[in-house]
Design a protein around this motif. Structure first.
Motif, PDB file in Angstrom:
ATOM      1  N   UNK A  19       0.819  -1.195   0.000  1.00 35.38           N
ATOM      2  CA  UNK A  19       0.000   0.000   0.000  1.00 35.38           C
ATOM      3  C   UNK A  19       0.854   1.246   0.000  1.00 35.38           C
ATOM      4  N   UNK A  20       1.731   1.306   0.979  1.00 36.11           N
ATOM      5  CA  UNK A  20       2.501   2.533   1.149  1.00 36.11           C
ATOM      6  C   UNK A  20       3.967   2.182   1.326  1.00 36.11           C
ATOM      7  N   UNK A  21       4.684   2.174   0.244  1.00 37.88           N
ATOM      8  CA  UNK A  21       6.109   1.837   0.366  1.00 37.88           C
ATOM      9  C   UNK A  21       6.838   2.899   1.169  1.00 37.88           C
ATOM     10  N   UNK A  22       7.755   2.465   1.938  1.00 32.71           N
ATOM     11  CA  UNK A  22       8.521   3.406   2.731  1.00 32.71           C
ATOM     12  C   UNK A  22       7.854   3.783   4.039  1.00 32.71           C
ATOM     13  N   UNK A  23       6.766   3.144   4.365  1.00 33.26           N
ATOM     14  CA  UNK A  23       6.107   3.462   5.627  1.00 33.26           C
ATOM     15  C   UNK A  23       5.878   2.184   6.414  1.00 33.26           C
TER      16      UNK A  23
ATOM     17  N   UNK B 262       2.994   0.182   8.569  1.00 33.62           N
ATOM     18  CA  UNK B 262       1.545   0.222   8.692  1.00 33.62           C
ATOM     19  C   UNK B 262       1.063  -1.043   9.360  1.00 33.62           C
TER      20      UNK B 262
ATOM     21  N   UNK C 193      -1.720  -2.493   8.562  1.00 35.95           N
ATOM     22  CA  UNK C 193      -2.678  -3.169   7.683  1.00 35.95           C
ATOM     23  C   UNK C 193      -2.278  -4.620   7.459  1.00 35.95           C
TER      24      UNK C 193
ATOM     25  N   UNK D 127      -3.143  -7.416  10.221  1.00 34.23           N
ATOM     26  CA  UNK D 127      -4.505  -7.782  10.613  1.00 34.23           C
ATOM     27  C   UNK D 127      -4.702  -9.288  10.521  1.00 34.23           C
ATOM     28  N   UNK D 128      -5.469  -9.792  11.468  1.00 36.64           N
ATOM     29  CA  UNK D 128      -5.797 -11.218  11.574  1.00 36.64           C
ATOM     30  C   UNK D 128      -4.607 -12.058  11.975  1.00 36.64           C
TER      31      UNK D 128
ATOM     32  N   UNK E 148      -8.846  -5.312  13.920  1.00 35.18           N
ATOM     33  CA  UNK E 148      -9.174  -4.061  13.256  1.00 35.18           C
ATOM     34  C   UNK E 148      -8.317  -2.926  13.803  1.00 35.18           C
ATOM     35  N   UNK E 149      -8.070  -1.968  12.939  1.00 31.46           N
ATOM     36  CA  UNK E 149      -7.291  -0.808  13.356  1.00 31.46           C
ATOM     37  C   UNK E 149      -7.953   0.441  12.802  1.00 31.46           C
ATOM     38  N   UNK E 150      -7.425   1.586  13.196  1.00 30.44           N
ATOM     39  CA  UNK E 150      -7.858   2.818  12.556  1.00 30.44           C
ATOM     40  C   UNK E 150      -6.659   3.748  12.462  1.00 30.44           C
ATOM     41  N   UNK E 151      -6.904   4.976  12.080  1.00 29.19           N
ATOM     42  CA  UNK E 151      -5.767   5.858  11.794  1.00 29.19           C
ATOM     43  C   UNK E 151      -5.012   6.273  13.047  1.00 29.19           C
TER      44      UNK E 151
ATOM     45  N   UNK F 265     -12.380  -6.908   9.248  1.00 30.04           N
ATOM     46  CA  UNK F 265     -12.132  -5.584   8.686  1.00 30.04           C
ATOM     47  C   UNK F 265     -12.129  -5.742   7.177  1.00 30.04           C
TER      48      UNK F 265
ATOM     49  N   UNK G 198      -8.571   3.475   5.909  1.00 33.13           N
ATOM     50  CA  UNK G 198      -7.507   3.826   6.857  1.00 33.13           C
ATOM     51  C   UNK G 198      -6.267   4.280   6.102  1.00 33.13           C
TER      52      UNK G 198
ATOM     53  N   UNK H 239      13.223  10.647   3.821  1.00 33.26           N
ATOM     54  CA  UNK H 239      12.725   9.638   2.899  1.00 33.26           C
ATOM     55  C   UNK H 239      13.083   9.995   1.464  1.00 33.26           C
TER      56      UNK H 239
ATOM     57  N   UNK I  18       6.662   6.122  -2.177  1.00 36.38           N
ATOM     58  CA  UNK I  18       5.439   6.563  -1.544  1.00 36.38           C
ATOM     59  C   UNK I  18       4.913   7.767  -2.299  1.00 36.38           C
TER      60      UNK I  18
END
Lengths: 133, 556
Positions: A3-7, A9, A11, A14-15, A34-37, B200, B208, B228, B256
């Protein structure tokens, strides 16, 4: 990561089974559902694990919703290596008793220390009477 | 909650990276031992699961056979314990006497085991199976796993392992046999289907992620996300280099990319409604409540030109100029090439220069005052030091001349900071571009007697490190110009002025007691010859004494 390279997360976590350390010192183990921001977490089939010395005890707790700011760290548990531990699992009553004993000895030691300092005219602010930072 | 047993994991994760590697004789005995162990484990687990399928691929069998042929003895003691461990769940700590007995017992049975390199998956098949029967008692595995202690002669495990504590050895071997099959791709299917999975939904996950992306967006990523961006640039560069060298095929590593979202139009932070008293409480998410108007706007009143506000004004100016300078430097880093940009850049540089030379609050002050005030602050010196390299020549020269004109003043002001040094480098670079005429102008400022004082500024300059370094640099450059350009040697007003200056300087240096001569930051080599040309021998000797003292200091 896709989803977001370089970060970093949650996500991808999960599970999966996680160990979560909270700011109050509790250790929770559960499946992250589950998560949120804010990194609030929903943990499923959670177990609160209390460690005293080489022993530990699990208290089943069910579903936990943890506010993100209270999490110190969390990490995924490798299900295969999970049982590969030198620690000994004991019953809940026993571990709670052990914990109580440990708290007591700590408190007494602390009391002695504070008394000794007081005798010398010093004082150290106690962590629990202080804001966390 | 259900903890998958180790058996399950072995059964599920049928992955034998090692099985396919050729067993070379050079491999350690332990390696060879481990592989068959692993294979045994799998078979053991299958046994337990009761799946009658004989999954042993033929490749495995071959491996086993070859392994056994290579090191027969090693196989055997480890055949049993691993299977036993699989079957006898978590019994790990006993090294008691019964184990010794069974060990002895086992050693006798080993010979039977030798010809049978592997254990078939079906429990009924094979004579090997019943050899494990008598070994079922729990203590055995622990001891059997540490054969070196019992059978040092039979086995040739590597020595570094044999010295370990038996329990440690066992753990190590376990790790070795269990470690590899678990390594990636460990994306095995879940042991039991997770009925709570995907609580989810994908939409929620995307939401999110979107929220997180929105938080990341910025108009100037080089500023906001510097590390970065730098990292990614380096990575790309490395990949490009490697691709160039043909070392690896190009693959793009992801970057990113934050979505571009229209920034909300600028909000009015302070709302003034006519007829209301004070400010109305307008709150947004950025400013919950703006209580005080802390930014100065409008003109400064003339009456408040007290020393402190003056100083504040100077500091404020310096900050603004620094921001401009940083913008210019950033632009320089990013896009060096385009002509349109360079025009824009030079106009920015010019604006900055004007700001530097600008007046203070009162326009009654002298011409250079704004500049000198800025130079009186340490940060102002840093600003000028960084600005000088990017200024066009004539601008830089004008700054240099201003500095030399007011050098005594600056030196006096610098006593606290000692920060003038940082100007020396850029100034000496600038000096090299001076014309002879400009140089003379610069030096004249130092030599001339200011009205109302009997002391030449040069005296004070010589006592200050920066001053003396600057002076030497100027003189050296002058000498260079003169020696290179023969036309200057002709008698002319310039040349005589130059000669006068040199003589005067030499005289002043000689006058000064050596102790109070400051140590220059750099000592040009053509100074002494310069003096030799122009002054008499006696003076030269005095000069030499002083200068060599100084040069020795520098060299040491």
């Amino acid at each position: 990561m896709n989803y977001m390279p370089g970060t970093a997360s949650l996500i991808e976590d999960i599970d999966k089974k996680h160990l979560v350390l909270l700011r109050d010192g509790r250790t929770l183990i559960g499946f992250l559902r589950s998560i949120d921001q804010f990194a609030n977490l929903v943990l499923h089939q959670t177990v609160e694990r209390i460690h005293v010395g080489k022993k530990y005890g699990d208290i089943p707790r069910g579903i936990f919703v943890v506010r993100g700011e209270n999490v110190v760290l969390l990490g995924e548990i490798d299900l295969e290596k999970e049982s590969d531990t030198p620690l000994q699992q004991v019953s809940i009553e026993e571990i709670l008793e052990e914990q109580r004993v440990e708290q007591q000895t700590k408190l007494e030691a602390e009391k002695l220390k504070v008394q000794a300092l007081k005798d010398r005219g010093l004082s150290i602010p106690r962590a629990d009477t202080l804001e966390e930072y | 909650m259900a903890t998958p047993s180790r058996k399950d994991s072995h059964g599920a994760g049928v992955y034998l990276p090692e099985a396919n590697n050729a067993l070379s004789p050079e491999e350690t005995a332990l390696e060879q031992v481990c592989q068959p162990e692993k294979i045994k484990c799998l078979q053991g687990s299958r046994l337990d699961q009761g799946s009658g399928k004989s999954h042993v691929p033929s490749a495995l069998e071959e491996e086993l056979v070859s392994a056994s042929q290579l090191e027969e003895e090693e196989l055997d003691p480890d055949l049993a314990p691993d299977v036993e461990e699989e079957e006898a769940e978590e019994e790990e700590n006993d090294l008691g006497d019964p184990a010794v007995q069974s060990a002895v017992h086992n050693s006798q049975t080993l010979d039977h085991l030798a010809p049978l390199p592997f254990r078939p998956s079906l429990p009924s098949a094979g004579s090997a199976a019943h050899h494990f029967g008598p070994q079922l008692p729990a203590p055995d595995p622990s001891l059997l796993c540490s054969p070196p202690t019992s059978w040092p002669l039979r086995l040739s495990l590597p020595s570094h392992l044999t010295q370990l504590h038996p329990q440690h050895q066992r753990i190590l071997k376990q790790q070795q046999q269990q470690g590899r099959p678990r390594s990636p791709p460990a994306k095995k299917w879940p042991q039991q289907p997770d009925s709570y999975a995907n609580l989810m939904t994908q939409k929620e996950k995307d939401w999110v992620v979107r929220v997180q992306m929105v938080q990341l967006q910025s108009e100037n990523p080089r500023l906001d996300d510097y590390y970065y961006q730098e990292y990614y640039q380096k990575l790309e560069k490395k990949q490009a280099d490697e691709e160039l060298l043909g070392q690896r095929s190009r693959f793009e590593s992801l970057k990113l990319v934050t979505p571009y979202i229209q920034k909300a139009e600028a909000y009015e932070s302070v709302v003034r409604i006519e007829g209301s008293l004070g400010q109305v409480a307008v709150s947004t998410c950025f400013t919950p409540r703006r209580a005080i108007d802390a930014v100065p706007h409008g003109t400064q009143e003339q009456e408040t030109a007290a020393a402190s506000s003056q100083r504040l004004w100077v500091l404020y100016r310096i900050e603004k100029m620094f921001l401009q300078l940083l913008e210019i430097e950033d632009g320089q880093q990013d896009a060096p090439a385009q002509p349109r940009d360079s025009e824009q850049r030079s106009s920015r540089v010019e604006k900055l220069f004007q700001a530097l030379k600008a007046q203070g609050q009162n326009n009654l002050e002298a011409a250079d005052d704004g500049f000198l005030q800025a130079l009186s602050v340490g940060k102002g010196k840093a600003l000028v030091a960084r600005l000088l390299p990017i200024l066009p020549r004539d601008r830089a020269v004008s700054l240099l001349l201003a500095i030399t004109r007011h050098l005594p003043f600056l030196v006096k002001r610098d006593v606290a900071d000692q920060a003038l040094q940082m100007l020396f480098q850029p100034l000496s670079k600038c000096i090299r571009h001076l014309t002879f005429h400009e140089l003379l102008q610069g030096l004249q400022g130092l030599i001339r007697l200011p009205p109302g004082s009997s002391e030449r500024p040069i005296t004070m300059v010589l006592q200050n490190q920066f001053g003396i370094s600057l002076l030497y640099a100027l003189l050296s450059h002058g000498e260079q110009l003169v020696s290179l350009n023969s036309s200057l040697k002709e008698p002319s007003s310039d040349h005589s002025a130059w000669t006068d200056m040199v003589v005067l300087t030499a005289w002043e240096i000689a006058q000064m007691p050596t102790a109070s001569l400051a140590e220059p930051l750099a000592f040009p080599s053509n100074l002494l010859p310069l003096f030799c040309h122009h002054v008499d021998k006696q003076l030269v000797q005095k000069l030499e004494a002083r200068m060599e003292y100084v040069t020795v200091e520098i060299r040491s």
